[in-house]
Design a protein around this motif. Structure first.
Motif, PDB file in Angstrom:
ATOM      1  N   LYS A  25       0.834  -1.211   0.000  1.00 42.48           N
ATOM      2  CA  LYS A  25       0.000   0.000   0.000  1.00 42.48           C
ATOM      3  C   LYS A  25       0.865   1.256   0.000  1.00 42.48           C
ATOM      4  O   LYS A  25       0.544   2.239  -0.668  1.00 42.48           O
ATOM      5  CB  LYS A  25      -0.894   0.025   1.250  1.00 42.48           C
ATOM      6  CG  LYS A  25      -2.066  -0.929   1.178  1.00 42.48           C
ATOM      7  CD  LYS A  25      -2.959  -0.705   2.382  1.00 42.48           C
ATOM      8  CE  LYS A  25      -3.993  -1.812   2.495  1.00 42.48           C
ATOM      9  NZ  LYS A  25      -4.566  -1.886   3.843  1.00 42.48           N
ATOM     10  N   LEU A  26       1.922   1.183   0.759  1.00 41.27           N
ATOM     11  CA  LEU A  26       2.835   2.327   0.835  1.00 41.27           C
ATOM     12  C   LEU A  26       3.420   2.623  -0.546  1.00 41.27           C
ATOM     13  O   LEU A  26       3.518   3.762  -0.993  1.00 41.27           O
ATOM     14  CB  LEU A  26       3.946   1.996   1.828  1.00 41.27           C
ATOM     15  CG  LEU A  26       4.842   3.122   2.319  1.00 41.27           C
ATOM     16  CD1 LEU A  26       4.028   4.224   2.960  1.00 41.27           C
ATOM     17  CD2 LEU A  26       5.853   2.584   3.328  1.00 41.27           C
ATOM     18  N   LYS A  27       3.804   1.554  -1.219  1.00 41.83           N
ATOM     19  CA  LYS A  27       4.380   1.696  -2.558  1.00 41.83           C
ATOM     20  C   LYS A  27       3.356   2.336  -3.505  1.00 41.83           C
ATOM     21  O   LYS A  27       3.692   3.251  -4.262  1.00 41.83           O
ATOM     22  CB  LYS A  27       4.804   0.304  -3.051  1.00 41.83           C
ATOM     23  CG  LYS A  27       5.260   0.253  -4.490  1.00 41.83           C
ATOM     24  CD  LYS A  27       6.773   0.414  -4.582  1.00 41.83           C
ATOM     25  CE  LYS A  27       7.242   0.347  -6.031  1.00 41.83           C
ATOM     26  NZ  LYS A  27       7.970   1.538  -6.451  1.00 41.83           N
ATOM     27  N   THR A  28       2.130   1.854  -3.439  1.00 42.15           N
ATOM     28  CA  THR A  28       1.074   2.426  -4.289  1.00 42.15           C
ATOM     29  C   THR A  28       0.867   3.903  -3.969  1.00 42.15           C
ATOM     30  O   THR A  28       0.689   4.727  -4.861  1.00 42.15           O
ATOM     31  CB  THR A  28      -0.260   1.678  -4.055  1.00 42.15           C
ATOM     32  OG1 THR A  28       0.016   0.285  -4.006  1.00 42.15           O
ATOM     33  CG2 THR A  28      -1.248   1.961  -5.148  1.00 42.15           C
ATOM     34  N   ALA A  29       0.913   4.223  -2.677  1.00 43.42           N
ATOM     35  CA  ALA A  29       0.701   5.623  -2.278  1.00 43.42           C
ATOM     36  C   ALA A  29       1.830   6.514  -2.791  1.00 43.42           C
ATOM     37  O   ALA A  29       1.604   7.649  -3.185  1.00 43.42           O
ATOM     38  CB  ALA A  29       0.597   5.719  -0.759  1.00 43.42           C
ATOM     39  N   MET A  30       3.034   6.000  -2.786  1.00 45.69           N
ATOM     40  CA  MET A  30       4.165   6.843  -3.200  1.00 45.69           C
ATOM     41  C   MET A  30       4.353   6.888  -4.716  1.00 45.69           C
ATOM     42  O   MET A  30       5.052   7.751  -5.222  1.00 45.69           O
ATOM     43  CB  MET A  30       5.455   6.366  -2.514  1.00 45.69           C
ATOM     44  CG  MET A  30       5.407   6.595  -1.010  1.00 45.69           C
ATOM     45  SD  MET A  30       7.010   6.422  -0.193  1.00 45.69           S
ATOM     46  CE  MET A  30       7.538   8.141  -0.104  1.00 45.69           C
TER      47      MET A  30
END
Ligand SMILES: [Zn+2]
Ligand SMILES: [Zn+2]
Lengths: 246, 174
Positions: free
Chosen positions: A44-49
């Motif tokens: 999720k973090l990767k998608t957010a960034m």
């Protein structure tokens, strides 16, 4: 490795796959579950960034790069020609000089061709840039910044992060390179329209390029007085990285 | 096309997106991020003859971009503590729920101070290890680890209860 160690690794390097870590995870249900949750969160973090990149940015940059030929840019023709003269003269120096240390002049001359800082408009924040460049090359500027400084930029010279500076001299711009390390051969001399000097500078090297009639010793003294070196981690790091490019 | 130009185009194609994302999370401004990436890559173009090893090129680009950002930051003081979340809408996403989640997460990242945001960006975007981040940022590995804990704690706490236990923060040092 205990469960707390595993958590620490999961949180600082979620993608770490060291054998010791994996071994613990195989045999510990609790950590297995924890790692799964962390990897999900990481996804999720990767998608957010992953913010959307402006459409065609890479093509735009590649396109601009294809036009940028530093030696034939927007400065007047006579200046570009002067640069060519300076370079060919400087190149002549190497053929005659003999010594144990390598000659840095040809590389610097070529650098000035590709990065003709002395022909660009004066930087209004040159002193501030100098402070940053000095830090980045593992050096220090002590005392007041030179009033005649017009440009400062961090540039690679012989695989080292070095300072590429321009100061205003009596006869026009004087280009000054501050290079960590003293393995550049000392040079001194007047060659047709251009004056070159390379010498030691408290554990680094200084190279100056000026027009005929310029008193480079005066400008060099200014640097001898204010520059000191303290090799920083970043400078060493960069030196290693740049050395690998060569 | 010259081989130098060919290499440049390959590099631009391979690294522009990640560099842009990294720049975006550094400055939190899409326009400035674009300028930073362009400035950085065009600078690389001028030194193409010295840039060979692709891993080293990446490190060089990151260093150059951070430096350029630091210069602008010092001059303009762009980094204001309370950013009014001008999160850029992402038209490509379909799932509304997921998008709400993602935007919330983006706001959390936006609100992090730069010392936490930057190592997190290096790791998530470039896949950097603690060791690589510590070299890039001139920090000790333990300082990097602490910052990564704190960054993840603040971003993830909302989304997963107890994912980042407090005792780790204490052990990680200041
Ligand atoms: Zn365990
Ligand atoms: Zn230069």
């Amino acid at each position: 490795m205990n469960c707390l160690d595993v958590r620490r690794i999961c949180l600082t390097e979620p993608t770490n796959r060291s054998p010791r870590l994996l071994m613990h995870i195989y045999s510990c249900k609790c950590c297995q579950q924890y790692r799964r949750r962390i990897l999900e969160a990481e996804e999720k973090l990767k998608t957010a960034m992953d913010v959307t990149v402006p459409e065609g940015l890479d093509r735009k940059i590649a396109f601009e790069g294809s036009f940028e030929k530093p030696s034939a840019h927007s400065w007047p023709r006579w200046q570009a020609m002067a640069a060519t003269v300076m370079v060919s003269v400087a190149l002549g120096v190497i053929l005659h000089a003999v010594g144990s240390k390598p000659n840095v002049v040809p590389e610097l001359a070529r650098h000035m061709m590709e990065d003709p800082l002395h022909m660009l408009p004066t930087q209004t924040d040159a002193a501030q840039r100098l402070a940053m460049v000095m830090r980045d090359i593992g050096g220090q500027w002590q005392g007041e910044y030179p009033e005649n400084l017009t440009h400062a930029r961090l540039c690679p010279v012989r695989g080292r992060a070095s300072a590429h500076l321009v100061v205003q001299g009596e006869r026009g711009p004087v280009t000054v390179f501050l290079i960590p390390g003293t393995d550049a051969r000392n040079e001194n001399g007047l060659k047709q329209a251009q004056l070159v000097a390379v010498s030691d500078l408290h554990g680094g090297s200084i190279a100056l390029f000026g027009y005929e009639g310029e008193n480079l010793a005066v400008i060099e003294a200014q640097f001898q007085q204010h520059v000191s070196w303290k090799q920083s981690l970043a400078a060493r790091q960069e030196a290693i990285q740049l050395a690998r490019y060569r | 096309m010259s081989s130098k130009q060919k290499r440049f185009e390959l590099m631009v194609g391979a690294l522009t997106d990640d560099l842009y994302r990294y720049a975006y999370w550094l400055c939190r401004d899409p326009h400035l991020a674009e300028d930073l990436v362009q400035e950085t890559l065009l600078r690389a173009w001028r030194f193409m003859h010295q840039l060979r090893d692709s891993k080293a090129v990446k490190a060089w680009l990151i260093t150059t971009l951070r430096r350029e950002h630091a210069r602008i930051y010092e001059r303009k003081r762009l980094d204001i503590a309370d950013v009014d979340e001008e999160i850029v809408e992402d038209p490509q996403s379909q799932d509304v729920l997921m998008e709400v989640d993602r935007n919330k997460m983006r706001q959390q990242i936006m609100a992090l101070e730069i010392e936490y945001r930057e190592p997190l960006a290096l790791q998530v975007i470039f896949g950097y290890s603690v060791k690589e981040i510590s070299a890039a940022l001139e920090l000790s590995p333990s300082a990097v680890m602490t910052r990564l804990f704190r960054a993840r704690k603040r971003v993830l706490d909302q989304f997963g209860e107890g994912l980042v236990p407090d005792e780790l923060l204490q052990e990680g040092g200041a």
